[in-house]
Design a protein around this motif. Structure first.
Motif, mmCIF file in Angstrom:
data_model
loop_
_atom_site.group_PDB
_atom_site.id
_atom_site.type_symbol
_atom_site.label_atom_id
_atom_site.label_comp_id
_atom_site.label_asym_id
_atom_site.label_seq_id
_atom_site.Cartn_x
_atom_site.Cartn_y
_atom_site.Cartn_z
ATOM 1 N N ASN A 280 -6.155 6.912 7.767
ATOM 2 C CA ASN A 280 -7.156 7.580 6.919
ATOM 3 C C ASN A 280 -7.193 7.089 5.469
ATOM 4 N N LYS A 281 -6.676 5.869 5.223
ATOM 5 C CA LYS A 281 -6.670 5.316 3.867
ATOM 6 C C LYS A 281 -7.615 4.118 3.766
ATOM 7 N N ARG A 282 -7.896 3.736 2.529
ATOM 8 C CA ARG A 282 -8.620 2.502 2.264
ATOM 9 C C ARG A 282 -7.689 1.558 1.500
ATOM 10 N N SER A 283 -7.753 0.260 1.796
ATOM 11 C CA SER A 283 -6.857 -0.718 1.180
ATOM 12 C C SER A 283 -7.605 -1.603 0.200
ATOM 13 N N ILE A 284 -6.978 -1.794 -0.976
ATOM 14 C CA ILE A 284 -7.507 -2.704 -1.982
ATOM 15 C C ILE A 284 -6.375 -3.603 -2.449
ATOM 16 N N GLU A 285 -6.651 -4.897 -2.577
ATOM 17 C CA GLU A 285 -5.655 -5.850 -3.066
ATOM 18 C C GLU A 285 -5.765 -5.971 -4.583
ATOM 19 N N ILE A 286 -4.650 -5.696 -5.283
ATOM 20 C CA ILE A 286 -4.600 -5.831 -6.735
ATOM 21 C C ILE A 286 -3.231 -6.375 -7.125
ATOM 22 N N TYR B 220 -9.690 12.223 12.058
ATOM 23 C CA TYR B 220 -9.124 10.887 12.170
ATOM 24 C C TYR B 220 -10.241 9.901 11.844
ATOM 25 N N ARG B 221 -10.448 9.711 10.534
ATOM 26 C CA ARG B 221 -11.613 8.997 10.034
ATOM 27 C C ARG B 221 -11.445 7.487 10.067
ATOM 28 N N ARG B 222 -10.254 7.034 9.696
ATOM 29 C CA ARG B 222 -10.032 5.602 9.562
ATOM 30 C C ARG B 222 -8.680 5.209 10.150
ATOM 31 N N ALA B 223 -8.674 4.112 10.893
ATOM 32 C CA ALA B 223 -7.404 3.527 11.322
ATOM 33 C C ALA B 223 -6.667 3.000 10.089
ATOM 34 N N PRO B 224 -5.347 2.832 10.165
ATOM 35 C CA PRO B 224 -4.641 2.201 9.048
ATOM 36 C C PRO B 224 -5.350 0.901 8.662
ATOM 37 N N PRO B 225 -5.678 0.728 7.390
ATOM 38 C CA PRO B 225 -6.532 -0.395 7.002
ATOM 39 C C PRO B 225 -5.832 -1.746 7.090
ATOM 40 N N THR B 226 -6.588 -2.766 7.377
ATOM 41 C CA THR B 226 -6.076 -4.121 7.247
ATOM 42 C C THR B 226 -5.949 -4.425 5.759
ATOM 43 N N LEU B 227 -5.159 -5.429 5.437
ATOM 44 C CA LEU B 227 -4.879 -5.733 4.038
ATOM 45 C C LEU B 227 -6.163 -6.078 3.281
ATOM 46 N N GLY B 228 -6.440 -5.283 2.242
ATOM 47 C CA GLY B 228 -7.612 -5.527 1.407
ATOM 48 C C GLY B 228 -8.938 -5.251 2.079
ATOM 49 N N GLN B 229 -8.917 -4.522 3.167
ATOM 50 C CA GLN B 229 -10.134 -4.286 3.945
ATOM 51 C C GLN B 229 -11.259 -3.681 3.114
ATOM 52 N N HIS B 230 -10.898 -2.844 2.147
ATOM 53 C CA HIS B 230 -11.923 -2.105 1.407
ATOM 54 C C HIS B 230 -12.020 -2.528 -0.058
#
Length: 400
Positions: free
Chosen positions: A77-83, A376-386
């Motif tokens: 249920n998270k969103r991933s951002i690369e920083i 259950y909105r989102r699967a565990p995000p792929t790296l930087g998916q969002h």
């Protein structure tokens, strides 16, 4: 028509700078409750647990993906951002995002974010509304504050391993860690609760605050009755194997075809237990009439029960004890757990769509709400998916 109610934390946004388990477990709880959790990850590497495999999630052809099972267990249920926090541009970007967030969660070493200007003292003046949760091994104060802390070492330092494992003098005796990282898990749970409480307080004051959550503190707190056994008696609790320090009989018994647990919680249940195993004589013996007496005479009583329990089959004993209202159950492997009719009925094994594998299993949240259920909105995000999605949505810009 009654208007549909939203998830409890709908409208709350979390900036998650944590990784591994304690922090991500906390933020997964918040995400399950409806919060928008933005998981900040290192470019190209991401959360350490992405590489903690095998096992890895498999794709439709049965091949390993890059998503480790460990990572999947705690980032739903998270969103991933690369920083890149180490760059001035990356640190500035985190501050920009913090302006649009209610909560920041981090588990860097004490002072680790100060060099980037992302520590609580640096941010509180600019973001007085921000609830800033720091999860560390030993807390923000004290002589061990700057030391790194890990679940396994805290299980040892915090006393759990001194009371976990078989008794001295018996085969297999010695300290034993728990089968999962219980210190990280309980710390994540305490952090979740503290954050929800801080949200409620901010509703009144309009102000955020710093939450100082330490693995050692949480670990010691969870020792519960064992702490009070020592604090009230001065006697240091010892390992008791699969027996209970304060209740008898409350332990594992070997039967003729396996192992089972008998959990006698009071004197009435003990009488029922003795009746069920055809040892009514023990229930009437003055040495075993009360739990206090059974503790005193444990070493005499338990061998008698062990002989009786070993003479019968596990499932037959369970049927007899359940008929008599005596708490009991089998010791099951994890595959047996997920095949158990109660676990099946509670739908604890769930499946979620996944952008690489097609779908991924997940363990259901145990938080059951009658009117605002966990989604259950989102699967565990792929790296930087969002990354692009988050930057465009919150800041109106594209990735740097």
């Amino acid at each position: 028509m009654t208007q549909a109610r939203q998830a409890p934390l709908t409208g709350i946004r979390v900036l998650d700078l944590s990784r591994v388990l304690a922090g991500p477990w906390c933020t997964q709880n918040l995400a399950d409750l409806g919060a928008d959790v933005i998981k900040v990850e290192r470019p190209k590497l991401g959360d350490d647990t992405r590489a903690w495999g095998p096992p890895y999630l498999k794709d439709a052809d049965g091949h390993d993906t890059s998503e480790a099972a460990y990572y999947l267990s705690t980032n739903r249920n998270k969103r991933s951002i690369e920083i890149d926090l180490a760059s001035s541009e990356g640190a500035d970007l985190v501050r920009e995002l913090a302006k649009h967030c209610d909560i920041l969660v981090e588990n860097f070493k004490v002072g680790g974010l100060k060099q980037y200007g992302l520590d609580y003292e640096s941010m509180k003046a600019e973001f007085p509304h921000l609830i800033y949760c720091s999860i560390t091994g030993f807390g923000q104060t004290g002589p061990f504050a700057e030391r790194p802390g890990y679940d396994f070492m805290i299980q040892g330092m915090g006393g759990l391993m001194s009371i976990t494992g078989e008794r001295d003098g018996l085969p297999g005796a010695g300290p034993q860690k728990a089968g999962v990282a219980v210190t990280d898990i309980i710390t994540g749970m305490y952090a979740s609760l503290a954050i929800v409480a801080a949200i409620r307080e901010r509703d009144r004051s309009g102000l955020g605050q710093h939450l100082d959550i330490a693995l050692l503190d949480c670990h010691v707190a969870m020792l519960a009755n064992q702490n009070l056994n020592y604090m009230t008696s001065g006697v240091t609790p010892q390992r008791a194997g699969n027996a209970h320090q304060n209740v008898v009989p409350y332990q594992v018994f070997k039967t003729s075809d396996g192992f089972m647990i008998v959990a006698v919680g009071n004197d009435s249940q003990f009488r029922s237990y003795c009746q069920a195993i055809e040892r009514a004589d023990l229930a009437s013996d003055p040495k075993y009439l009360t739990n206090r007496q059974r503790i005193i005479n444990r070493d005499e009583l338990i061998p008698l029960l062990e002989v009786t329990m070993a003479s019968g089959k596990r499932d037959e004993w369970i049927a007899k004890l359940e008929a008599g209202g005596v708490p009991c159950g089998p010791i099951q492997s994890i595959d047996q757990v997920f095949d158990h009719p109660q676990v099946v009925a509670r739908q604890i094994w769930k499946s979620m769509p996944h952008p690489i594998a097609g779908s991924t299993p997940t363990t259901a949240s145990p938080m059951i709400f009658s009117d605002t259920p966990v989604e259950y909105r989102r699967a565990p995000p792929t790296l930087g998916q969002h990354t692009d999605e988050i930057l465009q949505e919150l800041l109106g810009k594209r990735a740097i």
